[in-house]
Design a protein around this motif. Structure first.
Motif, PDB file in Angstrom:
ATOM      1  N   ARG A  92      64.351  65.237  18.813  1.00  0.00           N
ATOM      2  CA  ARG A  92      65.064  64.865  17.590  1.00  0.00           C
ATOM      3  C   ARG A  92      66.539  64.580  17.847  1.00  0.00           C
ATOM      4  O   ARG A  92      67.280  64.267  16.919  1.00  0.00           O
ATOM      5  N   ALA A  93      66.962  64.729  19.093  1.00  0.00           N
ATOM      6  CA  ALA A  93      68.337  64.372  19.469  1.00  0.00           C
ATOM      7  C   ALA A  93      68.383  62.867  19.726  1.00  0.00           C
ATOM      8  O   ALA A  93      67.337  62.224  19.879  1.00  0.00           O
ATOM      9  N   PRO A  94      69.577  62.275  19.772  1.00  0.00           N
ATOM     10  CA  PRO A  94      69.660  60.832  20.006  1.00  0.00           C
ATOM     11  C   PRO A  94      68.863  60.360  21.210  1.00  0.00           C
ATOM     12  O   PRO A  94      68.211  59.319  21.162  1.00  0.00           O
ATOM     13  N   PHE A  95      68.880  61.145  22.299  1.00  0.00           N
ATOM     14  CA  PHE A  95      68.158  60.727  23.499  1.00  0.00           C
ATOM     15  C   PHE A  95      66.654  60.614  23.231  1.00  0.00           C
ATOM     16  O   PHE A  95      66.021  59.607  23.572  1.00  0.00           O
TER      17      PHE A  95
ATOM     18  N   SER B 187      72.854  61.333  24.405  1.00  0.00           N
ATOM     19  CA  SER B 187      73.137  62.717  24.034  1.00  0.00           C
ATOM     20  C   SER B 187      71.856  63.516  23.827  1.00  0.00           C
ATOM     21  O   SER B 187      70.915  63.058  23.177  1.00  0.00           O
TER      22      SER B 187
ATOM     23  N   VAL C  56      65.054  68.191  21.820  1.00  0.00           N
ATOM     24  CA  VAL C  56      65.520  66.917  22.410  1.00  0.00           C
ATOM     25  C   VAL C  56      64.813  65.722  21.758  1.00  0.00           C
ATOM     26  O   VAL C  56      65.400  64.653  21.614  1.00  0.00           O
TER      27      VAL C  56
ATOM     28  N   ARG D 189      71.434  67.371  19.108  1.00  0.00           N
ATOM     29  CA  ARG D 189      71.086  66.796  17.801  1.00  0.00           C
ATOM     30  C   ARG D 189      72.336  66.667  16.928  1.00  0.00           C
ATOM     31  O   ARG D 189      73.236  67.495  16.987  1.00  0.00           O
TER      32      ARG D 189
ATOM     33  N   ARG E 229      74.739  57.591  23.451  1.00  0.00           N
ATOM     34  CA  ARG E 229      73.348  57.213  23.233  1.00  0.00           C
ATOM     35  C   ARG E 229      72.397  58.058  24.063  1.00  0.00           C
ATOM     36  O   ARG E 229      71.212  58.111  23.769  1.00  0.00           O
TER      37      ARG E 229
END
Lengths: 349, 270
Positions: free
Chosen positions: A197-200, B129, A195, B132, B127
């Motif tokens: 490295r995810a957008p969030f 999410s 997470v 990845r 935004r």
């Protein structure tokens, strides 16, 4: 600014690129039941994985979001209480006896809801003010559970809370419980890494580094912080459920102020920079808790002073490395990269 | 140039409703100091406007009020016909407003691509999410197009902290172009740039799609007057003069105050 994770490095590293130390650690953890006794499996590693998981939720908030919350132990305890109240415990009059597959999702949802509601209040502040607000709510939670008898059974709490016999196993036995806590810790660790490295997670790090800039990119900084609190609560909740199963009971002391501060100590000693930090910190803490009394007694001192040893250890780590053990590791690697001896500091080893 | 043209009924309605930006009687005070006094200003959709003035004239405060960093003490701000005076910054951004900063505010530990990717996500729907992005993610492709548009394709994998100052300024512009901008506020984009980098900047600004309007604060008069269709002069927190670049250049009072009787490029620091 120091956003550490990347989105464009999206392809998972092939197995061949995983550093050898990960393989060695993984193999050691998997084979631990073959070399460690029950005490180590249950009281040392089991407890370290649980404390590490609860502290991981703080690492996610503080390390990636810049939010130091003292609420994580209370969130974990709430999940534990829900398991005891809705599931099975020795307090038959209050526990409802619902099946575990209903109780656990409700416990996690309750923890998430609680943290989100408190988060909506706490994220309006920053730094020391957030610490004080979350500390006040953690203290209120402790006193509430101690004084409320109709739901939380007051001072006595709920004894006799055991893991459900899933797959025909008694999960409170040292080896199954070791693998259960290891599995949960590993999943939480990997989820946090993913997470981040995810957008969030990436945006959360941006919010930590420069909330004004993030707002100017279209991010709702307030809700991003609140949702991060909710996400971290699920991790803390998982730790809380394991904790109540390990202790076999839950009472107000589970979320007392000493326990609240222990989570902070664990996270800081390990290091907030990376999700592995809380687990390192938890292992150090548990080892100190387990063996410091013996060492003190051997030195002719009272074994009850073990907290002094923990405190001195905490101060020493913070003094030498504000980034915890991970910071020491980084410094050692930097010295090695510079071709200098880490002990003498001499170049050209 | 990759920024998408505005779409959707709201945008279409707004385009037909008049000004992209409209300030009426905007005042901003800090204690006894009036940084802005009764500022009234209109910018048409697609218009390129320069705001000039000496240090302390209130230019950046004006930008901060428009973007929502500061709430004005009085007055109203309308964006594409909608009163946004009390809107938080992110809500204004989602209505097509963008800005760059006088001092680059970038994420130094991230690559160029990640910075722009983050900006694209900020104005998109995902935004929050937890998944990845894949390499085939269209947002990633959009980010790469933007990077190419500001001539940074060769360094897209480089950490921002390792970029030259000029490249960081260009990256600021790429962040402002993310999504579907309709009005961009450029705060001294040419500050500290070499002559070659300034030429590059002018090419980028003049090459923006016609539907994207901008307001630029710039001390370099050559840059400002080359890219702007109209100029607003500010002095002591007030609008002092407004007109076409040629009118401003020829204005005796402006010359006396800011240009010292004529300008030779970069001389408008006043």
């Amino acid at each position: 600014m120091a956003v550490a994770e990347t989105a464009s490095g999206t392809t998972p590293a092939p197995a061949g690129r995983i550093p050898p130390r990960y393989w060695v650690t993984g193999a050691l953890l998997l084979l631990m039941p073959a070399i460690a006794n029950d005490f180590f499996l249950y009281q040392v590693f089991g407890w370290a994985f649980i404390l590490g998981t609860i502290a991981l939720s703080l690492q996610f908030l503080a390390g990636y979001g810049g939010m130091v919350s003292l609420l994580q132990m209370s969130v974990a305890a709430l999940a534990g209480y829900v398991v005891a109240i809705l599931g099975t415990s020795g307090t038959v009059a209050l526990s409802l006896g619902w099946p575990w597959w209903v109780v656990i999702p409700i416990a996690l949802a309750g923890a998430c809801l609680f943290a989100t509601a408190v988060g909506a209040l706490a994220v309006r502040t920053e730094g020391i003010y957030m610490i004080m607000i979350t500390l006040a709510i953690a203290a209120a939670f402790f006193y509430f559970t101690r004084q409320n008898y109709s739901i939380f059974n007051g001072y006595s709490g709920f004894p006799g809370v055991v893991p459900p016999p899933v797959l025909g196993l008694d999960w409170r036995q040292p080896v199954p419980f070791y693998y259960l806590t290891l599995g949960v810790a590993l999943v939480c660790y990997l989820v946090v890494l993913y997470v981040a490295r995810a957008p969030f997670g990436l945006a959360l790090q941006g919010v930590r580094d420069n909330p004004r800039r993030m707002a100017a990119l279209g991010f709702d900084v307030f809700w991003h912080r609140v949702l991060a609190q909710g996400f971290a609560a699920v991790i803390a909740g998982l730790g809380g459920i394991l904790l109540v199963w390990q202790n076999g009971q839950i009472s107000p002391g589970t979320a007392g102020l000493p326990a609240v501060f222990d989570i902070l100590v664990v996270a800081i000693v390990g290091g907030l920079r990376h999700p592995v930090g809380p687990y390192i910190g938890a292992l150090i803490y548990v080892l100190l808790r387990a063996f410091a009394p013996d060492v003190l007694q051997a030195l002719g001192l009272s074994g009850e002073r073990f907290k002094m040893v923990v405190g001195i250890g905490f101060l020493a780590v913070v003094w030498w490395s504000p980034d915890g053990v991970l910071g020491l590791w980084d410094r050692w690697r930097a010295l090695r990269a510079a071709g200098r001896d880490p002990l003498t500091g001499r170049a050209g080893r | 140039m990759s920024p998408a043209a505005p779409e959707g009924p709201r945008l279409a309605a707004a385009a037909g409703s008049g000004n992209a930006l409209e300030l009426r009687g905007v005042t901003k005070t800090f204690g006894a100091l009036a940084a802005l006094s009764d500022v009234t200003l209109s910018v048409r959709p697609g218009e390129r406007r320069a705001v000039l003035g000496s240090n302390g004239a209130g230019k950046t405060t004006l930008f901060n009020c428009i973007t929502g960093d500061f709430l004005p003490s009085s007055g109203t701000i309308r964006l594409f016909g909608e009163d946004v005076t009390r809107f938080p910054a992110h809500e204004r951004i989602r209505r097509g407003l963008r800005r760059t900063y006088q001092i680059s505010l970038l994420f130094g530990g991230l690559s160029v691509l990640d910075n722009v990717y983050l900006a694209c996500r900020g104005v998109g729907r995902a935004r929050f999410s937890l998944v990845r992005p894949r390499r085939s993610d269209p947002v990633m492709a959009q980010a790469q197009d933007l990077i190419a548009a500001v001539h940074l394709a060769a360094v897209q994998a480089t950490a921002v902290a390792a970029l030259s100052y000029g490249q960081q300024r260009q990256l600021e512009i790429a962040l402002a172009l993310a999504g579907a901008p309709r009005l961009i506020l450029f705060d001294e984009p040419a500050a500290g740039l070499s002559p070659a980098e300034r030429a590059d900047l002018v090419a980028i600004l003049t090459g923006l799609p016609a539907h994207i309007g901008f307001v630029i604060i710039e001390h370099d008069m050559d840059v400002a007057l080359r890219v702007a269709e109209r100029v607003t002069m500010m002095h002591n927190g007030r609008i002092f003069r407004e007109g076409a670049p040629a009118e401003i250049e020829d204005d005796v009072e402006v010359q006396a105050l800011y240009l010292g009787g004529g300008h030779g490029g970069g001389g408008g620091h006043g």
